[in-house]
Write a protein that holds these residues in place. Structure first.
Motif, short mmCIF file in Angstrom:
data_model
loop_
_atom_site.label_atom_id
_atom_site.label_comp_id
_atom_site.label_asym_id
_atom_site.label_seq_id
_atom_site.Cartn_x
_atom_site.Cartn_y
_atom_site.Cartn_z
N THR A 1 36.95 66.43 105.34
CA THR A 1 35.90 65.76 106.11
C THR A 1 34.69 65.47 105.24
OG1 THR A 1 36.63 66.92 108.10
CG2 THR A 1 34.46 65.88 108.17
N GLY A 2 34.26 66.49 104.48
CA GLY A 2 33.13 66.28 103.58
C GLY A 2 33.43 65.24 102.54
N LEU B 1 33.30 61.64 104.13
CA LEU B 1 31.93 61.25 104.49
C LEU B 1 31.09 60.97 103.25
CD1 LEU B 1 31.15 63.73 107.42
CD2 LEU B 1 31.67 61.29 107.57
N ILE C 1 32.19 57.64 101.70
CA ILE C 1 31.65 56.47 102.39
C ILE C 1 30.17 56.28 102.06
CG2 ILE C 1 31.07 55.55 104.67
CD1 ILE C 1 33.60 56.90 105.73
N ALA C 2 29.40 57.38 102.12
CA ALA C 2 27.95 57.29 101.90
C ALA C 2 27.64 56.74 100.52
CB ALA C 2 27.32 58.67 102.09
N GLY D 1 25.10 61.98 100.74
CA GLY D 1 26.46 62.50 100.76
C GLY D 1 26.51 63.99 100.99
N LEU E 1 25.75 65.00 104.61
CA LEU E 1 26.95 64.83 105.45
C LEU E 1 27.98 65.92 105.18
CD1 LEU E 1 27.29 60.94 105.20
CD2 LEU E 1 26.38 62.29 107.09
N CYS E 2 28.11 66.33 103.90
CA CYS E 2 29.01 67.45 103.58
C CYS E 2 28.55 68.71 104.31
CB CYS E 2 29.02 67.69 102.08
SG CYS E 2 29.99 66.51 101.11
N SER F 1 29.45 68.80 107.97
CA SER F 1 30.89 68.99 108.22
C SER F 1 31.39 70.34 107.73
CB SER F 1 31.68 67.87 107.54
OG SER F 1 31.51 67.93 106.12
N ALA G 1 38.39 56.66 101.42
CA ALA G 1 37.92 57.40 102.59
C ALA G 1 38.87 57.22 103.76
CB ALA G 1 36.51 56.95 102.96
N ALA H 1 40.87 60.02 105.88
CA ALA H 1 40.69 60.10 107.33
C ALA H 1 42.04 60.18 108.03
CB ALA H 1 39.89 58.90 107.82
#
Length: 736
Positions: free
Chosen positions: A60-61, A64, A67-68, A313, A316-317, A320, A350, A354
């Motif tokens: 998940t990290g 995310l 993407i960032a 980033g 967001l890590c 998650s 990403a 996912a």
């Protein structure tokens, strides 16, 4: 935002989209392998049964952060994922959190997750502050051996953690013989062999598909051997060869916020030193990787923007529960090198992660521990080879020893202690090296330089004869305790070589120094005391007010102006010493018993005085003949001849009296140059228009002739012979 959307639409062309999808797929698979490896490293030993849940965190990290950074980086194909060094550092703290929670109360998994959240969010906040205040360049000054030692230590942690992943428990390196029993050998030997094989292959070949293809083949080969040996998956799992399965095939959600009540905060706070080390490690890794991308791509990258992008980033890590990360050098360059220089490569990677997060739980449970452990060991071997073997060829032995010392300290006590030791050793080495840089720029005696003050010939002859009594020491750079002790010894020894019955003068010039520390003040105070006992009078020039104030506080002799004096300007100090020497010499001449000194002085200067009189007479004759080409100026004492900022295209010839050049503020006592009869002022004005930076004043009632460049040209046209004699006066003046 509009330009970003337009850029993505523009990259949907087949020529860009197809390479982006292919490279994104490979990067996504690599991200999955790394996520599984890091989860297995963090949740190892007694908590290895939680590793599959941990994969949900790292995946998940990873997606995310990917993407960032893909959407905000200044380098379009930049890829950011959880990285090995932060994960390796955290794994040590995770083991201690788990041990304290198991022996106490609380949920082991959620306690480790809390540590991950704190470290990643704090990393994001730290990077955000660095980017907001543009402090990234400050951290580029961290000593190279410290970075090398940290990376070598990361290699050790990765290698030892890989054994823990494969064995299911922390190996006892003090008694390693049990590892060679058949039941343990089957756990770690295949993964180690895979790591060594990949290490050799990657050093010979550099194709981007080599690593993922070998790992997939290794996993397939494992299941083929398992099938032919008659082992079931459950038996392999019980033997420690595979990870535990999840009840659901999905890897997300990994936890709910209600589970946060089971966190053992005491265990988390006990590891704060480890958690607070991670942001610095992330920043260093990010700087190294972005610098590498910049060099490899031959593109200028906005480092501050990259730090800000990775701060998002890591935020967001943290949300998650993933370990911290930063931009990857190899994965970022993969798209650039293969024609997929687009943000779509990171977005595709990403998307692959996912999909795995949603339906890949069963696949992760089928992945052999030996393959994941081998991937971790490979990373560790690459780090150790680069920074223990290859680094020896690039570093001097002192820097290399610091790398080894950090490596040993990290292996013995941990990352934080190793980095602190490295910084301390680098500081000590810096002090030793910097103290060897000479701060004594130059030293000479009085005869080789004289103040700009205009003096009569007898006085000049006295200074030529007695000038050795003045020793000048020009200092430069920053004076600190490491360099000043040798400087003081040099000054002491050079003065001790002088053999004079009269007073000696030591001029210590600070004009080119950038600063002085308090230890240096103490060393100078001791020097003053020694020189005072030897009858040497010290003159400080260009020294700061702070230095002089501190010096007064260090010695009781500072109030005695007979042995110490300070001036803002070097020429002032030199002139003061010259005046003292001339006065002492003339006092001796005026004593009746010193007639031989007067006779010798007269004999020395008589011929030169006659020569000067002849020159002045010649100049008078020339001036009398060409006065019609000049503007005659009569100046009273103190009257300005040239003002600062005044533009002139011509020269001034002094016929009578004298002129002094002073500082722009017009402080006449700061005399920089004195001019007398026959001297020329503003000689450059003969060739071009010059803007004066100084103030020129008459030092006595004077008569000065101003010759403009046009008048000189007219003189040369109408009377070439007289013009030649005038030029000889200018040439003689320029040589003085």
């Amino acid at each position: 935002m509009t330009s970003l959307f337009q850029e993505l639409i523009h990259d949907l062309r087949p020529g860009t989209l197809i390479p982006a999808l292919c490279i994104g797929l490979i990067i996504g698979l690599m991200g999955i392998v790394l996520a599984v490896s890091f989860a297995a490293m963090i949740f190892s030993g007694e908590v290895s049964h939680l590793a599959v849940r941990g994969v949900g965190l790292t995946l998940t990290g990873g997606l995310l952060a990917c993407i960032a950074v893909a959407l905000t980086s200044s380098f379009k194909s930049s890829i950011s994922l959880p990285q090995d060094a932060p994960a390796a550092i955290f794994s040590g703290g995770a083991a201690l959190m788990a041990a304290q929670t198991i022996s106490g109360t609380g949920d082991v998994f959620m306690t480790i997750v809390a540590g991950l959240i704190i470290s990643s969010i704090f990393t994001g906040f730290f990077l955000f502050i660095i980017a907001c205040f543009s402090l990234v360049n400050f951290f580029r000054y961290i000593p190279y051996p410290v970075i090398g030692g940290f990376l070598a230590g990361s290699g050790w942690i990765l290698s030892s953690s890989s054994l823990e992943v494969m064995l299911g428990s922390r190996p006892d390196l003090l008694d390693p013989w049990y590892l060679f029993t058949p039941s343990f050998l089957m756990l770690w030997l295949p993964g180690t062999a895979l790591a060594v094989l990949l290490f050799v292959l990657l050093r010979r070949f550099s194709h981007f598909a080599l690593l993922p293809a070998t790992l997939v083949l290794g996993a397939v080969l494992f299941h083929v051997i398992l099938l032919f040996s008659g082992f079931s998956l459950d038996q392999a799992r019980e033997a420690g060869l595979l990870f535990d399965t999840l009840e659901s095939g999905a890897l997300w959600p990994v936890f709910t916020w209600q589970e946060m009540s089971g966190i053992n905060w005491q265990a988390v706070f006990a590891q704060l030193p480890v958690l607070l080390t991670i942001p610095f490690i992330v920043l260093m890794g990010l700087i190294l990787n972005v610098s590498g991308v910049e060099l490899a791509s031959n593109r200028e990258i906005d480092m501050n923007r990259e730090v800000m992008s990775n701060s998002l980033g890591n935020f967001l890590c943290g949300l998650s529960g993933s370990p911290a990360g930063y931009s990857s050098l190899s994965l970022s360059m993969m798209g650039f090198k293969t024609g997929a220089y687009t943000r779509l490569a990171g977005l595709t990677a990403a998307a692959v992660m996912a999909l795995t997060l949603a339906w890949g739980g069963f696949l992760i449970a089928l992945f052999p521990k030996a393959v994941l452990g081998g991937a971790l060991m490979l990373l560790g071997l690459l780090f150790l080879w680069d920074w223990v073997i290859e680094a020896r060829k690039k570093m001097v032995w002192t820097d290399y020893l610091i790398v080894l010392a950090i490596l040993v300290m990290i292996a013995w006590l941990g990352f934080f202690q190793g980095v602190v030791l490295g910084i301390l050793l680098s500081v000590v080495l810096f002090v030793i090296r910097f103290s060897q840089v000479p701060v004594l720029k130059n030293s000479f005696s009085g005869p080789s330089v004289q103040s700009p003050r205009s003096r009569p010939l007898p006085h000049k002859r006295i200074l030529m004869d007695q000038g050795d009594r003045i020793k000048v020491f020009e200092l430069s750079g920053y004076l600190f305790f490491g360099s000043v002790n040798s400087l003081v010894q040099d000054i002491d020894s050079k003065i001790a070589q002088q053999d004079y019955s009269d007073d000696l003068y030591a001029i210590i010039d600070f004009s080119d120094t950038s600063g002085v520390d308090i230890s240096s003040v103490s060393a100078f105070a001791r020097l003053l005391n020694r020189l005072d006992r030897s009858g040497v009078r010290v003159v400080f020039t260009g020294a700061s007010t702070w230095f002089l104030y501190q010096l007064k506080n260090h010695t009781a002799r500072m109030q005695d102006q007979e042995h110490f004096i300070s001036f803002n300007d070097f020429n002032q100090g030199l002139q003061w010493c010259e005046d003292r020497i001339i006065k002492q010499y003339l006092d001796a001449v005026n004593q009746g018993s010193q007639d031989h000194i007067r006779s010798r002085l007269f004999a020395d200067v008589a011929d030169e005085m006659l020569k000067n009189l002849e020159e002045l007479e010649s100049i008078e004759n020339v001036v009398e003949n060409i006065k019609d080409y000049s503007i005659v100026m009569h100046l009273e004492k103190g009257e300005a001849l040239i003002q600062p900022g005044q533009k002139l295209k011509g020269v001034y010839l002094i016929q009578l009296g004298g002129v002094v050049k002073t500082d722009p503020e017009g402080q006449e006592e700061l005399v920089q140059q004195e001019y007398g009869p026959g001297d020329v002022v503003n000689l450059k004005g003969l060739f071009e228009e010059v803007e004066s930076k100084h103030l020129y004043r008459a030092s006595s009632a004077s008569r000065v002739h101003y010759f403009s460049s046009e008048d000189i040209g007219l003189l040369q046209e109408k009377d070439p012979d007289m013009a030649a004699r005038f030029y000889s006066i200018l040439l003689r003046s320029s040589c003085k």
